[in-house]
Design a protein around this motif. Structure first.
Motif, PDB file in Angstrom:
ATOM      1  N   PHE A  25      -7.030  21.992  78.597  1.00  0.00           N
ATOM      2  CA  PHE A  25      -7.482  22.289  79.951  1.00  0.00           C
ATOM      3  C   PHE A  25      -6.871  21.252  80.892  1.00  0.00           C
ATOM      4  CE2 PHE A  25     -10.542  24.027  77.070  1.00  0.00           C
ATOM      5  CZ  PHE A  25     -10.942  25.220  77.650  1.00  0.00           C
ATOM      6  N   LEU A  47     -12.876  23.424  87.249  1.00  0.00           N
ATOM      7  CA  LEU A  47     -13.136  23.346  85.811  1.00  0.00           C
ATOM      8  C   LEU A  47     -14.514  22.761  85.544  1.00  0.00           C
ATOM      9  CD1 LEU A  47     -12.272  23.660  82.873  1.00  0.00           C
ATOM     10  CD2 LEU A  47     -11.108  21.442  83.061  1.00  0.00           C
ATOM     11  N   GLY A  64      -7.988  27.551  80.354  1.00  0.00           N
ATOM     12  CA  GLY A  64      -7.391  27.044  79.126  1.00  0.00           C
ATOM     13  C   GLY A  64      -5.954  27.484  78.898  1.00  0.00           C
TER      14      GLY A  64
END
Length: 107
Positions: A25, A47, A64
């Motif tokens: 990520f 995120l 991702g």
């Protein structure tokens, strides 16, 4: 410069036997010059919000990037140069650290 979160997940029931999945990520990145505070992308706010509300599984598709997938069904990738479309581009960050006045010795 790059900063991100990488998750390794063991999958004992993967196709063709036990395996491991690796998802990355990206959080932020920028040019390499020393002491540069310019960043080319920033995914932190989006995120963090996603992880707090949806957890790891709920954020894989949006944020991702698969470094290793156990099958094509578990592969996630971003069409945006490896970054989520939800990341901010071209943001400018503050310096990586700031000295507080309490850490400056008295004259």
């Amino acid at each position: 410069k790059q900063f991100g979160l990488t998750v390794l997940r063991s999958d004992p029931l993967a196709p063709r036997g036990p395996n491991v999945r690796v998802d990355h990520f990206p959080i932020s990145g920028g040019p390499l010059p020393k002491n540069s505070t310019e960043i080319t992308y920033d995914c932190f706010d989006g995120l963090a919000r996603c992880l707090n509300t949806s957890g790891y599984s709920g954020c894989r598709e949006d944020y991702g990037v698969s470094f290793r997938a156990t099958s094509m069904d578990t592969y996630v990738g971003s069409p945006n140069d490896g970054l989520s479309f939800k990341c901010r581009r071209g943001a400018t960050s503050s310096p990586p650290f700031a000295r507080s006045s309490s850490s400056i010795p008295p004259k």
